[in-house]
Write a protein that holds these residues in place. Structure first.
Motif, PDB file in Angstrom:
ATOM      1  N   MET A   1       2.165   5.996 -13.364  1.00 50.48           N
ATOM      2  CA  MET A   1       2.805   7.051 -14.166  1.00 50.48           C
ATOM      3  C   MET A   1       2.092   7.206 -15.512  1.00 50.48           C
ATOM      4  SD  MET A   1       6.837   7.359 -14.948  1.00 50.48           S
ATOM      5  CE  MET A   1       6.568   6.399 -16.435  1.00 50.48           C
ATOM      6  N   LYS A   2       1.258   8.192 -15.604  1.00 43.38           N
ATOM      7  CA  LYS A   2       0.505   8.369 -16.835  1.00 43.38           C
ATOM      8  C   LYS A   2       1.395   8.864 -17.974  1.00 43.38           C
ATOM      9  CE  LYS A   2      -3.176   9.743 -17.304  1.00 43.38           C
ATOM     10  NZ  LYS A   2      -4.084   9.188 -18.290  1.00 43.38           N
ATOM     11  N   ALA A   3       0.975   8.571 -19.163  1.00 45.05           N
ATOM     12  CA  ALA A   3       1.735   9.024 -20.321  1.00 45.05           C
ATOM     13  C   ALA A   3       1.545  10.540 -20.485  1.00 45.05           C
ATOM     14  CB  ALA A   3       1.255   8.294 -21.564  1.00 45.05           C
ATOM     15  N   LEU A   4       2.535  11.145 -21.063  1.00 47.42           N
ATOM     16  CA  LEU A   4       2.451  12.585 -21.330  1.00 47.42           C
ATOM     17  C   LEU A   4       1.381  12.859 -22.379  1.00 47.42           C
ATOM     18  CD1 LEU A   4       6.235  13.416 -21.579  1.00 47.42           C
ATOM     19  CD2 LEU A   4       4.643  14.182 -19.809  1.00 47.42           C
ATOM     20  N   SER A   5       0.749  14.010 -22.271  1.00 48.56           N
ATOM     21  CA  SER A   5      -0.189  14.401 -23.314  1.00 48.56           C
ATOM     22  C   SER A   5       0.271  15.715 -23.935  1.00 48.56           C
ATOM     23  CB  SER A   5      -1.592  14.560 -22.735  1.00 48.56           C
ATOM     24  OG  SER A   5      -1.701  15.822 -22.123  1.00 48.56           O
ATOM     25  N   ILE A   6      -0.394  16.065 -24.978  1.00 46.61           N
ATOM     26  CA  ILE A   6      -0.025  17.291 -25.675  1.00 46.61           C
ATOM     27  C   ILE A   6      -0.177  18.499 -24.734  1.00 46.61           C
ATOM     28  CG2 ILE A   6      -2.349  17.767 -26.577  1.00 46.61           C
ATOM     29  CD1 ILE A   6      -1.025  18.514 -29.230  1.00 46.61           C
ATOM     30  N   LYS A   7      -1.069  18.349 -23.795  1.00 48.77           N
ATOM     31  CA  LYS A   7      -1.296  19.409 -22.808  1.00 48.77           C
ATOM     32  C   LYS A   7      -0.041  19.633 -21.961  1.00 48.77           C
ATOM     33  CE  LYS A   7      -5.001  20.448 -19.522  1.00 48.77           C
ATOM     34  NZ  LYS A   7      -6.183  19.836 -18.869  1.00 48.77           N
ATOM     35  N   ASP A   8       0.558  18.534 -21.546  1.00 48.88           N
ATOM     36  CA  ASP A   8       1.777  18.638 -20.741  1.00 48.88           C
ATOM     37  C   ASP A   8       2.870  19.371 -21.509  1.00 48.88           C
ATOM     38  OD1 ASP A   8       0.692  17.068 -18.607  1.00 48.88           O
ATOM     39  OD2 ASP A   8       0.946  15.321 -19.902  1.00 48.88           O
ATOM     40  N   ILE A   9       2.959  19.034 -22.787  1.00 49.58           N
ATOM     41  CA  ILE A   9       3.990  19.668 -23.614  1.00 49.58           C
ATOM     42  C   ILE A   9       3.683  21.160 -23.743  1.00 49.58           C
ATOM     43  CG2 ILE A   9       5.096  19.680 -25.882  1.00 49.58           C
ATOM     44  CD1 ILE A   9       5.553  17.113 -24.255  1.00 49.58           C
ATOM     45  N   ALA A  10       2.435  21.476 -23.977  1.00 50.40           N
ATOM     46  CA  ALA A  10       2.039  22.882 -24.118  1.00 50.40           C
ATOM     47  C   ALA A  10       2.363  23.656 -22.848  1.00 50.40           C
ATOM     48  CB  ALA A  10       0.550  22.956 -24.435  1.00 50.40           C
ATOM     49  N   LEU A  11       2.068  23.037 -21.725  1.00 52.70           N
ATOM     50  CA  LEU A  11       2.332  23.658 -20.436  1.00 52.70           C
ATOM     51  C   LEU A  11       3.821  23.948 -20.266  1.00 52.70           C
ATOM     52  CD1 LEU A  11      -0.284  23.912 -18.904  1.00 52.70           C
ATOM     53  CD2 LEU A  11       0.551  22.224 -17.263  1.00 52.70           C
ATOM     54  N   LYS A  12       4.617  22.903 -20.503  1.00 51.21           N
ATOM     55  CA  LYS A  12       6.063  23.047 -20.353  1.00 51.21           C
ATOM     56  C   LYS A  12       6.615  24.133 -21.258  1.00 51.21           C
ATOM     57  CE  LYS A  12       7.182  18.307 -19.343  1.00 51.21           C
ATOM     58  NZ  LYS A  12       8.180  17.292 -19.023  1.00 51.21           N
ATOM     59  N   ALA A  13       6.061  24.205 -22.468  1.00 57.42           N
ATOM     60  CA  ALA A  13       6.620  25.137 -23.447  1.00 57.42           C
ATOM     61  C   ALA A  13       5.974  26.515 -23.306  1.00 57.42           C
ATOM     62  CB  ALA A  13       6.389  24.602 -24.851  1.00 57.42           C
ATOM     63  N   ASN A  14       4.945  26.553 -22.471  1.00 58.21           N
ATOM     64  CA  ASN A  14       4.267  27.828 -22.278  1.00 58.21           C
ATOM     65  C   ASN A  14       3.643  28.357 -23.579  1.00 58.21           C
ATOM     66  OD1 ASN A  14       3.419  29.566 -20.356  1.00 58.21           O
ATOM     67  ND2 ASN A  14       5.194  30.916 -20.474  1.00 58.21           N
ATOM     68  N   PHE A  22       0.152  21.976 -34.168  1.00 60.05           N
ATOM     69  CA  PHE A  22       0.629  22.414 -35.491  1.00 60.05           C
ATOM     70  C   PHE A  22       2.068  21.968 -35.721  1.00 60.05           C
ATOM     71  CE2 PHE A  22      -2.522  26.205 -35.574  1.00 60.05           C
ATOM     72  CZ  PHE A  22      -3.482  25.395 -36.149  1.00 60.05           C
ATOM     73  N   ILE A  23       2.870  22.107 -34.692  1.00 66.04           N
ATOM     74  CA  ILE A  23       4.283  21.746 -34.837  1.00 66.04           C
ATOM     75  C   ILE A  23       4.425  20.239 -35.066  1.00 66.04           C
ATOM     76  CG2 ILE A  23       6.478  21.615 -33.602  1.00 66.04           C
ATOM     77  CD1 ILE A  23       5.652  24.320 -32.305  1.00 66.04           C
ATOM     78  N   ILE A  33       4.055  29.814 -37.273  1.00 67.85           N
ATOM     79  CA  ILE A  33       4.620  29.749 -35.922  1.00 67.85           C
ATOM     80  C   ILE A  33       6.093  30.115 -36.062  1.00 67.85           C
ATOM     81  CG2 ILE A  33       5.022  28.262 -33.929  1.00 67.85           C
ATOM     82  CD1 ILE A  33       2.070  28.546 -34.567  1.00 67.85           C
ATOM     83  N   SER A  34       6.610  30.902 -35.138  1.00 68.65           N
ATOM     84  CA  SER A  34       7.993  31.383 -35.282  1.00 68.65           C
ATOM     85  C   SER A  34       8.997  30.252 -35.079  1.00 68.65           C
ATOM     86  CB  SER A  34       8.275  32.484 -34.259  1.00 68.65           C
ATOM     87  OG  SER A  34       8.307  31.909 -32.974  1.00 68.65           O
ATOM     88  N   ASP A  35      10.137  30.403 -35.721  1.00 66.26           N
ATOM     89  CA  ASP A  35      11.165  29.374 -35.625  1.00 66.26           C
ATOM     90  C   ASP A  35      11.566  29.107 -34.180  1.00 66.26           C
ATOM     91  OD1 ASP A  35      11.094  29.034 -38.266  1.00 66.26           O
ATOM     92  OD2 ASP A  35      13.020  29.974 -38.737  1.00 66.26           O
ATOM     93  N   ALA A  36      11.639  30.177 -33.421  1.00 67.33           N
ATOM     94  CA  ALA A  36      12.061  30.022 -32.024  1.00 67.33           C
ATOM     95  C   ALA A  36      11.114  29.078 -31.281  1.00 67.33           C
ATOM     96  CB  ALA A  36      12.079  31.391 -31.345  1.00 67.33           C
ATOM     97  N   VAL A  37       9.845  29.315 -31.453  1.00 67.68           N
ATOM     98  CA  VAL A  37       8.860  28.468 -30.766  1.00 67.68           C
ATOM     99  C   VAL A  37       8.943  27.032 -31.271  1.00 67.68           C
ATOM    100  CG1 VAL A  37       6.399  28.055 -30.468  1.00 67.68           C
ATOM    101  CG2 VAL A  37       7.315  30.361 -30.223  1.00 67.68           C
ATOM    102  N   ILE A  38       9.069  26.889 -32.580  1.00 66.25           N
ATOM    103  CA  ILE A  38       9.170  25.539 -33.144  1.00 66.25           C
ATOM    104  C   ILE A  38      10.322  24.787 -32.484  1.00 66.25           C
ATOM    105  CG2 ILE A  38       9.641  24.213 -35.242  1.00 66.25           C
ATOM    106  CD1 ILE A  38       8.261  26.370 -36.850  1.00 66.25           C
ATOM    107  N   LYS A  39      11.477  25.428 -32.482  1.00 66.37           N
ATOM    108  CA  LYS A  39      12.672  24.806 -31.882  1.00 66.37           C
ATOM    109  C   LYS A  39      12.393  24.405 -30.436  1.00 66.37           C
ATOM    110  CE  LYS A  39      15.576  24.436 -34.952  1.00 66.37           C
ATOM    111  NZ  LYS A  39      15.389  25.456 -36.005  1.00 66.37           N
ATOM    112  N   LYS A  40      11.874  25.345 -29.698  1.00 70.84           N
ATOM    113  CA  LYS A  40      11.657  25.112 -28.272  1.00 70.84           C
ATOM    114  C   LYS A  40      10.739  23.915 -28.041  1.00 70.84           C
ATOM    115  CE  LYS A  40       8.927  28.024 -26.146  1.00 70.84           C
ATOM    116  NZ  LYS A  40       8.342  29.173 -25.402  1.00 70.84           N
ATOM    117  N   VAL A  41       9.621  23.919 -28.750  1.00 71.42           N
ATOM    118  CA  VAL A  41       8.655  22.841 -28.560  1.00 71.42           C
ATOM    119  C   VAL A  41       9.240  21.501 -28.999  1.00 71.42           C
ATOM    120  CG1 VAL A  41       6.421  21.935 -29.326  1.00 71.42           C
ATOM    121  CG2 VAL A  41       6.661  24.351 -28.725  1.00 71.42           C
TER     122      VAL A  41
END
Lengths: 334, 334
Positions: A1-14, A22-23, A33-41
């Motif tokens: 089970m590999k550790a998550l990377s920033i790429k995985d997070i980016a993918l999930k958050a689209n 940046f966040i 960056i808009s508040d909505a995106v910040i919250k989501k990420v």
DNA sequence: TTGATATACTAAAACGTTTTACTTAAAATT
DNA sequence: AATTTTAAGTAAAACGTTTTAGTATATCAA
């Protein structure tokens, strides 16, 4: 089970990797960056338990939020106490400490500096030994903050924090003299480091100032790094060979060895025979009678070191070097 | 002045980065690099003083040749001594140790695990506390070698190295009983960790086996992490309130506090009143009279830990977990 | 002489970030 | 209406290694 990377997070958050970065680094606002995106990420990061890979971060940025602490010997209570204090104080300011012992071995010290260097520590706190001047100079050339403590290397232009060993040692001997002692021994260590030399100089100066002849036979210089049995033998010999009514030990472990000798030869500490230790040790207070000692202000030393480091890390320009000498305290115990 | 990179070396030697890398990593032969090239590159490396960037290395390989050591408190001599031994032994085998203290604080322990994790340490040596089971389980899930020491967390399937506290404590009390003591106190610490509970169980079992009624009022449980003045107050109260002829301290710092109390209330250790400490401490031997103690075999513990780790690191398959219990020794002193 | 094997080496991807230099659309200014 | 500015984001390079999957030539066996 590999550790998550920033790429995985980016993918999930689209969103892009850049946005996530940046966040994470609190630059979202400034990079609009808009508040909505910040919250989501942020939610995704929390929920997924993602932790940035510090190695990758260090590789990219060249720093680590880690301060390297190089000391003589972690099992010596002076160093372990100060290490603990430094660790605490650094931790509260968001820095981690990694430490390691040199055992007063030049090669090991050099390897440690290289280890820390290759791990990109942001700053160095070093209790140095002769022979590593060049290695430290290399750090200075790279503009890394370096704080020497406990011992100075005067030929180096850098920061130093330490106690006033000359005065402390002078005062110790002075207190012996005021008690009427005449035959005052010094048990010190045969090593060419400044703070040890200062202790010897303070001892001599006090004797001279009070017109007591300096007898070099009362000064025992224990070879460095020898097994304790040898040390005990030598101290025993000194105590037997010379008529002594007071003895100043220049380090805590020498004092411990000295106390063992007194116990072995059944010599009591009393009005006829006084002892002062150095650097304090739990055994000193507990001893019967309690042992007076020259106490270095550990808390203050640790605090000063950390302040110097943080000042340097937060300043873009090179700050002037500081040599901070803190008074040591003679603690008289009965 | 930037540090040299492998690219610079490759350029100077007029070979590819790959070739340099193979040479650095001792794979030159196997990758059939000619002797001439090997020599040439090695000379350039030596002459230029090039040192590979460990961060980049770690990023690529995922390991670090560093072992993380997480202990309760580096200023406690039990831990600082064992840290020193572990450091020495690991160093001789090419591993570096980085260590840090938890202060028995769950969050700090978790942060340290995360710090070490993000620094990609190859293995973990942990003196654990309750509350970090999950964090350790995560390490185990990632197949990182984890050795618990000093304290076990039985619900975790991993390796453990520790002393036999039950037997040690039993023998301590037994020796009191053989000296004819009847009113035997235990000063321990109020913390739910196995090795402390074992010390209590050993105490109780010995009393029961020798048909001495267990009086819970003779068991003083000191709250964890309280200031020493409080501890001293409580021990003083115990000594005054109850008629006691022997006391076993469950840790070295409790014994130190206890000895301070004895000094304050001027109670002598003699035929009427016996004391046994735990974990040893320089002050014990030096004390008048010397203090008997239960000594953990530090050297053996350190050696066992390192062996377990190296075995695991060198084995490709997961080795079976081992629980190694090493006898502690009762050192009787007069 | 031909296909296989050994020798000697290398290009490029990958590790997981940060950061520079864009792009695109909307809003504001002239 | 044309231009500039701002908002909201992203693609891709860079950090310095290791390692996979090659290439090119020389040697060997059949």
């Amino acid at each position: 089970m590999k550790a998550l990377s920033i790429k995985d997070i980016a993918l999930k958050a689209n969103v892009s990797i850049t946005t996530v970065s940046f966040i994470i680094n609190g630059k979202a606002k400034e990079k609009s960056i808009s508040d909505a995106v910040i919250k989501k990420v942020q939610k995704i990061i929390i929920d997924s338990g993602y932790k940035p890979n510090q190695i990758a971060r260090s590789l990219r940025t060249g720093n680590s939020n880690i301060i390297g602490l190089i000391i003589e010997d972690i099992s010596n209570s002076f160093f372990s106490r100060i290490a603990r204090l430094i660790e605490d104080k650094a931790y509260k300011r968001g820095y981690k400490i990694i430490y390691s012992s040199t055992e007063n071995n030049v090669e090991k010290a050099q390897e440690l500096i290289n280890l820390f260097k290759s791990r990109k520590v942001d700053a160095y706190i070093i209790s140095p030994i002769k022979g590593i001047e060049e290695d430290i100079q290399l750090l200075l050339n790279e503009h890394k903050p370096v704080i020497l403590f406990d011992r100075n290397l005067p030929e180096l232009n850098t920061n130093y924090v330490g106690a006033n060993h000359f005065v402390a040692s002078y005062q110790g001997v002075e207190s012996f003299i005021r008690q009427g002692k005449k035959s005052i021994a010094l048990v010190t260590i045969d090593i060419d480091v400044q703070q040890i030399i200062e202790r010897y100089e303070g001892y001599k100066k006090a004797l001279i100032d009070y017109a007591i002849p300096v007898d070099e036979e009362l000064v025992l210089k224990i070879p460095f790094n020898q097994p304790e049995v040898e040390t005990i033998k030598q101290i025993k010999h000194l105590f037997k060979a010379k008529k002594i009514d007071a003895v100043l030990f220049a380090t805590n472990y020498l004092a411990i060895s000295g106390l063992k000798v007194l116990k072995q030869i059944n010599k009591k500490i009393d009005d006829q025979f006084a002892v002062i230790g150095y650097d304090d040790h739990e055994a000193f207070e507990l001893h019967t009678p309690s042992i007076s000692t020259i106490q270095q202000p550990l808390e203050e030393i640790a605090e000063t070191i950390i302040k110097l480091i943080l000042n340097q890390l937060s300043s873009k320009t090179k700050l002037p070097d500081q040599q901070i000498i803190i008074p040591a305290k003679l603690i008289l115990r009965k």
